[in-house]
Design an enzyme around this catalytic site. Structure first.
Site, PDB file in Angstrom:
ATOM      1  N   GLU A   5     113.365  25.371  39.268  1.00 37.38           N
ATOM      2  CA  GLU A   5     113.365  24.066  39.191  1.00 37.38           C
ATOM      3  C   GLU A   5     112.034  23.578  40.246  1.00 37.38           C
ATOM      4  O   GLU A   5     111.501  22.676  40.067  1.00 37.38           O
ATOM      5  CB  GLU A   5     114.495  23.049  39.043  1.00 37.38           C
ATOM      6  CG  GLU A   5     115.517  23.516  37.872  1.00 37.38           C
ATOM      7  CD  GLU A   5     116.278  24.994  38.177  1.00 37.38           C
ATOM      8  OE1 GLU A   5     117.223  24.804  37.564  1.00 37.38           O
ATOM      9  OE2 GLU A   5     116.065  25.363  39.271  1.00 37.38           O
TER      10      GLU A   5
ATOM     11  N   LYS B 157     122.508  41.086  24.999  1.00 39.60           N
ATOM     12  CA  LYS B 157     123.241  39.943  24.710  1.00 39.60           C
ATOM     13  C   LYS B 157     123.292  39.618  23.193  1.00 39.60           C
ATOM     14  O   LYS B 157     122.586  40.144  22.200  1.00 39.60           O
ATOM     15  CB  LYS B 157     121.949  38.826  25.030  1.00 39.60           C
ATOM     16  CG  LYS B 157     122.379  37.413  25.235  1.00 39.60           C
ATOM     17  CD  LYS B 157     121.415  36.682  26.164  1.00 39.60           C
ATOM     18  CE  LYS B 157     121.870  35.216  26.573  1.00 39.60           C
ATOM     19  NZ  LYS B 157     120.636  34.478  27.118  1.00 39.60           N
TER      20      LYS B 157
ATOM     21  N   ARG C 259     118.137  19.899  41.851  1.00 41.76           N
ATOM     22  CA  ARG C 259     117.755  21.089  42.595  1.00 41.76           C
ATOM     23  C   ARG C 259     116.305  20.885  42.976  1.00 41.76           C
ATOM     24  O   ARG C 259     116.157  21.550  43.915  1.00 41.76           O
ATOM     25  CB  ARG C 259     117.950  22.337  41.694  1.00 41.76           C
ATOM     26  CG  ARG C 259     119.168  22.549  40.762  1.00 41.76           C
ATOM     27  CD  ARG C 259     119.343  23.989  40.380  1.00 41.76           C
ATOM     28  NE  ARG C 259     120.029  24.925  41.360  1.00 41.76           N
ATOM     29  CZ  ARG C 259     120.298  25.955  41.096  1.00 41.76           C
ATOM     30  NH1 ARG C 259     119.834  26.714  39.819  1.00 41.76           N
ATOM     31  NH2 ARG C 259     120.893  26.717  41.871  1.00 41.76           N
TER      32      ARG C 259
END
Length: 633
Positions: free
Chosen positions: A368, A281, A396
């Site tokens: 979540e 990354k 969610r």
């Protein structure tokens, strides 16, 4: 290469390795330059340059379908499909979206913004392909973080069981793998290729003995390690047992390895394939490469030379910081408080809590639903969970809020971060639905402060409240810069505040739109129209006494909210009027109509939605005329 001349990805198939490497560097330079001005998800995109180029060489988009999970790593895909010339408008009003967008390009087959959806969508596309007897490739690209989402695991289970043909790319950027077990990649890679399985197994057991903390326990449990999800996912055994052909791990920055593996994957026809690709990354930009906490995942503008972020002219603290820091202070005295976040410790500014109270802080990953029910479980044991979650991600966990928290009337404090319009991230992230999907749930309290001082008192109120769930909404960005009281106090539940007295009409609003309402009232006062402005800080329950007082005087009412009108705060006021037979009161609502709101600066979006000072003035004048006409009939 001039990237703005690219019209489609077909040219990639003609490039040699040196040209590919030069193109990769050109793309990195381009992204670093453009994102330094517009901001954006620079870290994820720098990490997938070679992978994206290799995918477009190996497959034929849009005939073959790419599905970018979450979508924040699709900038390189956008460049290769002819949109580089639009990058000056990235995430700007009416400009290029920061996520895949079907209306933008035929190459964007699946729109995303929330994680872990790509595999389920890919299954649907693969089924459709086979029913129609077509022969294209379906290629979802999903990160190791997104793979923690339950929906992704559900899809893996179905795809593997069905043995449906597709090629899943697992983009593993190693951010979630601790350095002391990084050697697992090398040994487990040998597990997939070595003929001497026993030797590889011995090396694995030897490594496990050296792993700090766990060491001997892992080696002792080698025969049962198949039950460890983490081990199985990394090793590939998990995927193999679910019905996938596992390939990897391979270097996601090595064109030769990528090309060879993807060509092999295309030849597998009897089952789905998972290609495990390891990427870095932020690759190619030192500040992003060195990021270990996620600061460079998504940024605002920055200085290329130093990596220093361009500071805004904010007067007050960020809302996320204010709320989290107030919770942190209260945690020093209240041992019941436990903080939870689903993968957003940096975004929700919880680093201070994480540092000071590591045993009472939990980052559960992109989960979540789990985070919400975990909070419910804590509450059953007389703890006081603080669940910090973006409004868009709380969508969610709707069932968990309703079924697990509110139905049991548990004392959970939900901090709804990024409530209201968020701007550049667009329609997948606008926090404009939470009032509508929470307000109808029994037992829940919903509140939003007018400024940061009231905000810190609302945190205190939420912590002290023990009559059920309570939600505090707070916007993206910074406070207005008001002084903060040293001593925290609680605010009576369901109490509103009159900010300006008036006899001709009333504006009921809260949060970010209060300043606009006060400015409109000033202009109206100069026209001899005197408007009461109410800080309706409790969205649920309403201040019944104040509403009876206002409606009992037949005062016209304008409600203003930075949220959807259907089921929103204004709807609650209409319901109150109907239930209490105030049929003569003129009531109008200002808010977000029945549509999704695209990306752009919040000010421009509010103007587009007609949530402005000028519109407020015009609506109040119209309301008064209507009311006078009705009363003279």
């Amino acid at each position: 290469m001039d990237l703005t001349t690219i019209t489609g990805p077909s040219f990639l198939k003609k490039l040699n390795k040196q040209q590919l490497e030069e193109l990769a560097q050109d793309i990195r330079d381009f992204l670093i330059e453009k994102c330094s001005i517009t901001g954006g998800h620079i870290g994820p995109n720098l990490g997938v340059v070679e992978l994206t180029i290799a995918l477009h060489r190996a497959f034929n988009s849009p005939f073959d379908k790419f599905l970018w999970d979450v979508g924040h790593q699709a900038y390189v895909h956008k460049i290769l499909t002819g949109r580089a010339r639009e990058f000056d408008t990235l995430r700007q009003y009416k400009g290029l979206s920061g996520f895949p967008k079907r209306a933008e390009s035929k190459h964007d087959e699946w729109e995303t913004g929330h994680s872990s959806t790509s595999l389920s969508a890919a299954m649907g596309m693969a089924v459709a392909r086979d029913i129609k007897k077509e022969n294209n490739y379906i290629v979802p690209i999903i990160g190791d973080g997104a793979l923690t989402g339950g929906m992704a695991l559900e899809a893996l289970n179905h795809i593997g069981h069905d043995r449906r043909r597709m090629i899943v790319i697992l983009n593993d950027n190693e951010m979630s793998i601790a350095p002391n077990v990084g050697a697992l990649h090398n040994i487990l890679g040998r597990l997939r290729t070595a003929k001497e399985y026993s030797k590889a197994k011995e090396e694995l057991e030897s490594l496990m003995k050296r792993v700090p903390v766990f060491g001997g326990k892992l080696a002792h449990a080698a025969d049962r390690v198949k039950d460890s999800l983490k081990y199985l996912v990394v090793s590939g055994v998990f995927f193999e047992e679910m019905g996938f052909k596992y390939l990897g791990p391979i270097d996601g920055h090595d064109f030769d390895a990528l090309e060879k593996t993807l060509e092999y994957a295309k030849k597998v026809e009897d089952r789905p394939v998972l290609v495990h690709v390891v990427t870095k990354k932020g690759k190619g930009y030192k500040p992003a490469e060195e990021d270990k906490v996620g600061t460079w995942h998504g940024t605002g503008p920055y200085k290329i030379e130093t990596g220093a972020f361009v500071k805004n002219n904010a007067k007050g603290p960020s809302w996320s910081s204010l709320v989290s820091e107030t919770v942190r202070k209260l945690m020093k005295e209240d041992k019941r408080i436990v903080a939870i976040t689903p993968a957003m410790p940096v975004g929700s500014k919880m680093e201070g809590i994480q540092k000071d109270f590591p045993d009472r802080f939990f980052d559960v990953g992109i989960a979540e639903q789990h985070a919400t029910t975990m909070a419910a479980g804590l509450a059953t044991q007389n703890m006081k969970p603080f669940l910090a979650i973006y409004s868009t991600f709380l969508q969610r966990a709707y069932d968990q809020v309703l079924h697990d928290i509110a139905r049991q009337n548990l004392n959970v404090f939900i901090g709804i971060d990024r409530a209201g319009l968020v701007g550049a991230d667009g329609d997948t992230h606008q926090g404009v639905f939470d009032i509508a999907f929470l307000r109808h749930i029994p037992n829940i309290v919903i509140m939003m402060p007018k400024d940061e001082n009231e905000g810190q008192h609302m945190v205190k109120t939420a912590i002290e409240y023990n009559e059920g769930p309570i939600a505090l909404r707070y916007p993206r960005g910074n406070g207005v810069g008001v002084p903060l009281d040293e001593e925290l106090k609680t605010i009576p539940i369901g109490s509103w505040e009159v900010l300006r007295e008036g006899r001709d009409a009333a504006i009921l609003t809260f949060g970010t739109t209060i300043s606009m309402a006060l400015e409109a009232a000033d202009v109206l006062a100069s026209r001899n129209i005197h408007v009461k402005v109410v800080n309706a800080r409790f969205i649920k329950p309403l201040d019944d006494n104040m509403l009876h007082d206002i409606m009992g005087k037949n005062m016209p009412i304008l409600t203003i909210e930075e949220g959807v009108l259907k089921g929103g705060f204004g709807s609650a006021i209409l319901e109150f009027a109907s239930d209490n037979k105030y049929n003569q009161v003129e009531i109008e609502r200002m808010g977000i109509p029945d549509r999704f709101v695209d990306h752009g600066s919040v000010d421009l979006l509010l103007e587009e939605l007609h949530i402005t000072k000028e519109e407020t003035i015009a609506r109040i004048e119209s309301l008064i005329k209507k009311s006078l006409g009705k009363n003279t009939v």
